[in-house]
Design an enzyme around this catalytic site. Structure first.
Site, PDB file in Angstrom:
ATOM      1  CB  CYS A 355      -0.984   0.046   1.144  1.00 48.27           C
ATOM      2  SG  CYS A 355      -1.265  -1.491   1.985  1.00 48.27           S
ATOM      3  NE  ARG A 384       2.371  -8.863   5.534  1.00 48.49           N
ATOM      4  CZ  ARG A 384       1.050  -8.777   5.382  1.00 48.49           C
ATOM      5  NH1 ARG A 384       0.265  -9.578   6.061  1.00 48.49           N
ATOM      6  NH2 ARG A 384       0.528  -7.881   4.580  1.00 48.49           N
ATOM      7  CD  GLN A 402      -0.362  -8.677   0.093  1.00 47.93           C
ATOM      8  OE1 GLN A 402       0.030  -7.583  -0.306  1.00 47.93           O
ATOM      9  NE2 GLN A 402      -0.950  -8.859   1.257  1.00 47.93           N
ATOM     10  CG  ASP A 404      -2.103  -5.421  -2.551  1.00 47.98           C
ATOM     11  OD1 ASP A 404      -3.308  -5.282  -2.300  1.00 47.98           O
ATOM     12  OD2 ASP A 404      -1.194  -4.901  -1.872  1.00 47.98           O
ATOM     13  CG  HIS A 406      -3.718  -0.379  -2.714  1.00 46.20           C
ATOM     14  ND1 HIS A 406      -2.609  -1.145  -2.977  1.00 46.20           N
ATOM     15  CD2 HIS A 406      -4.072  -0.644  -1.429  1.00 46.20           C
ATOM     16  CE1 HIS A 406      -2.294  -1.838  -1.904  1.00 46.20           C
ATOM     17  NE2 HIS A 406      -3.157  -1.564  -0.951  1.00 46.20           N
ATOM     18  CE  LYS A 486     -11.299  -7.068   8.503  1.00 44.69           C
ATOM     19  NZ  LYS A 486     -10.072  -7.792   8.764  1.00 44.69           N
ATOM     20  CG  HIS A 532      -6.074  -1.355   1.603  1.00 43.26           C
ATOM     21  ND1 HIS A 532      -4.719  -1.174   1.664  1.00 43.26           N
ATOM     22  CD2 HIS A 532      -6.615  -0.337   2.308  1.00 43.26           C
ATOM     23  CE1 HIS A 532      -4.443  -0.107   2.384  1.00 43.26           C
ATOM     24  NE2 HIS A 532      -5.575   0.428   2.794  1.00 43.26           N
TER      25      HIS A 532
END
Length: 659
Positions: A355, A384, A402, A404, A406, A486, A532
RNA sequence: GCUGCUGUAGCUCAGAGGUAGAGCACUCCCUUGGUAAGGGAGAGGUCGAGAGUUCAAUUCUCUCCAGCAGCACCA
């Protein structure tokens, strides 16, 4: 004594003395019902046969035919019976709590010695004795002081603490059978003999913190499963075996998809087969995203701590980041990479999420409201530092990618973007073999930022979006992030397990922190919202789920090795190679097996390797320019012309979005 | 991270205070066989790493690493 009226499920009502118990009610109906009865439902509440009813009520007497109360009671009673058995065998063991759970129950004990598998056998044996003794279950309301005295005298400090956690004013109830008492709100069965003695099993023993709190002592938790009858228990044990057969770690090795090793815990070494699946899935997602209006980007792996401080992640999550300290004064020649010149050391972190980087891309150049919604997607590789105990195959790893994205948008675009995403995700899940999924809607938590009006608006937008696409959701009140609500998406796999993969999260906070803005129609700067969202979650985990869902027998288009063309006699080798070449030209992942082995051997080996199609070639096929087709899981074979099989397998190899 | 268990050949596993074994896989030879294991021979291991006890440790003890189960965690 005053009278009360009890209404039965059939609508008939009868008067009883106030304080009548369901046991007495059942007795008044029939002897056999009173024997069969396990509990009652009184005004919708699950009610013990011994509890008095003091006012007009609706009542239903439950028997073992009533699944929900029956299973609840069987499991709960077994928790007590197990605790009793344990204390009868080892009187110095301290008891804590033992709730009903999933397919059974557990009970947490404090005992110096670890329980062994042999111990479990002994406990199970004693439990069966208790059941066969048909001990009456008794209950009474006690005062707080009575209970405290009892547990202080019997040396049960955990029970005293549990007692102290019961809110003031609540009834405090004791249950007992035999000599064994437990603080419990009930309800329970009438006697221990009502528990089916052949439908439970102690599964394993492991550790758990007292009250789930990692600052409290570690206890030993014994898990049991229980059902109404032996068949259901067997069915469940078969299910467990089934799940074990699908274990992606085992299949990953057998299918030569990937491996992991000590030097890189929690990270995946993808082998050619596994990487084929990975790239097929990624190519698919890339096409879907392009079609869905996303722009793909890519952002750095090693990012200065400053950015993480700005985003707020450093403060909260630095212990979960891989930190890379670099002495930037090194000359690059004869340096010692580990030497630290503190004045020139730069602290970076491997990105744990994408992000903040995406906001950096958004922040380049001046954005107009005309640019919104701007959907930036990245197959973002993240690292991580997950706690060692959390790692699990490729499902929970330290290095992952991911799918991912945005979405930068205005407040009034949230609803449409949310609806659009749900449809996107539903379509992807469908095409990947997961037609069923559930939406969980997590709303504002206690501790949050932002005005109630803006929470009202955003939550409303998500709810409307779900409705607009004709879907249902379950509410998880208070589970949202501190800055926004979310949606989490849970898919169901082939054997009924649910996995959380997709997510959609509204975030006004990060754009604020990282100074994202756009020029509105009014010519002023405005703050965009950031949405997200991920559909698969991570490729690693999702591939793990795919493997387990399909038991390794991936859909043809995802299968790493789609076709093996196997020779029966070596005179067929040339034709085998020709077939492979034709299939390859048609976009099929085909390979030749011209080894000097019998066809039985080849069929077995490639079947075990989950190759979906084996084409066998002998003299006959060479002669007739055909192939004999054997599909995975089928005993039957069929003969097809070369042209036909190339065209049909070519179609099978086409990803679902390109059909 | 916590508790418990585990770590021996590529895989699955046996073994014992005196430096190791099976099956499958692998290599070679024979076999050209029609749909889930044809036959024979061979090669392959610093017994997770380090330290300690011992005449002797892969075996016993300790520390570490990794894995497994559960708990805690999952931005």
């Amino acid at each position: 004594m005053s009278q009360i009226s009890l209404t039965f499920p059939d609508g008939n009502a009868r008067d009883f003395d106030a304080g009548v118990t369901p046991a007495e009610v059942a007795e008044s109906i029939s002897k056999s019902l009173s024997k069969k009865a396990i509990s009652a439902t009184v005004n919708g509440a699950h009610w013990d046969m011994q509890w008095p009813i003091t006012s007009d009520s609706s009542i239903a007497i439950n028997t073992m035919q009533d699944d929900e109360p029956a299973l609840e009671l069987i499991r709960h009673d077994l928790a007590h019976i197990m605790a009793r058995a344990v204390q009868e065998i080892w009187p110095d063991v301290k008891v804590t709590i033992g709730p009903v759970r999933d397919n059974g129950w557990f009970y947490d004990f404090d005992r110096q010695e670890p329980f062994t598998p042999e111990d479990l056998g002994a406990i199970e044996k004693r439990m069966k004795e208790i059941i066969n003794a048909r001990d009456a279950v008794r209950t009474e309301l006690w005062t707080r002081d009575q209970v405290r005295q009892y547990y202080t005298d019997s040396g049960e400090p955990y029970k005293v603490e549990i007692l102290d956690r019961i809110p003031e004013g609540e009834d405090i109830r004791m249950y007992w059978h035999g000599e064994w008492m437990d603080l419990c709100r009930g309800p329970h069965l009438q006697h221990t003999g009502q528990v089916p003695a052949d439908a439970f099993k102690l599964m394993n023993v492991s550790a758990a913190y007292f009250l789930g709190d990692n600052t409290r002592p570690m206890l030993q938790r014994i898990y049991g499963v229980a059902f109404k009858n032996r068949d259901d228990l067997k069915k469940y044990l078969t299910f467990l075996e089934e799940a074990e057969k699908r274990d992606h770690r085992k299949l990953g090795r057998e299918m030569d998809l990937f491996h992991m090793q000590e030097e890189a815990p929690g990270q995946v070494f993808w082998h050619p087969n596994g990487w084929t699946v990975y790239t097929a899935l990624q190519d698919y997602m890339r096409r879907k995203q392009r079609a869905g209006g996303y722009l793909e980007i890519n952002t750095p792996q090693v990012v200065d701590r400053k950015l993480w401080e700005a985003s707020g992640h450093w403060e909260k999550y630095q212990h979960h980041m891989f930190v890379v300290e670099v002495d930037e004064s090194r000359d690059g020649e004869n340096d010692d990479a580990s030497a630290k010149n503190k004045d020139h050391t730069r602290i970076n972190a491997l990105k744990p999420m994408n992000c903040p980087c995406h906001v950096q891309v958004f922040n380049q150049g001046l954005k107009s409201y005309r640019d919104l919604p701007l959907r930036l997607a990245e197959f973002g590789s993240c690292a991580r530092f997950e706690p060692s105990g959390a790692l699990h195959g490729i499902m929970r790893v330290r290095g992952f990618t991911q799918d991912d994205a945005h979405i930068f948008c205005t407040e009034d675009q949230i609803q449409a973007e949310c609806a659009r995403f749900i449809d996107f995700l539903a379509n992807v899940y469908q095409e990947l073999g997961f037609p069923e999924f559930e939406i969980r809607f997590a709303t504002r938590p206690e501790k949050r930022v932002g005005s109630d009006e803006s929470w009202d608006y955003v939550e409303g937008a998500l709810e409307n979006a779900i409705k607009a696409v004709g879907r249902e959701y379950t509410l998880e009140p208070g589970d949202g992030a501190f800055y926004g609500p979310k949606l989490d998406f849970y898919l169901t796999d082939a054997i009924g397990r649910v996995w959380q993969c997709g997510t959609f999260q509204v975030d006004p906070n990060l754009p604020e922190r990282l100074g994202a803005s756009f020029i509105g129609q009014d010519g002023d700067r405005h703050r965009p919202f950031m949405l997200h969202r991920a559909c698969l979650g991570s490729f690693e985990r999702f591939i793990g789920i795919l493997i387990e869902n399909w038991e390794g027998k991936l859909p043809f288009w995802l299968a790493p090795r789609q076709v093996v063309v196997a020779s029966i006699v070596s005179e067929a080798d040339d034709y085998v190679n020709e077939v492979v070449a034709e299939l390859t030209k048609a976009g099929v992942r085909a390979e030749a097996d011209t080894r000097n082995e019998k066809i039985n051997y080849k069929v077995r080996e490639h079947s075990v390797g989950k190759v979906p199609v084996i084409l066998a070639i002998g003299h006959r096929e060479v002669e007739e320019r055909t192939v004999t087709v054997r599909r995975l899981g089928e005993k039957q074979t069929s003969v097809t012309s070369l042209a036909e099989i190339v065209s049909s397998l070519g179609k099978d190899a086409t990803p679902p979005d390109l059909l």
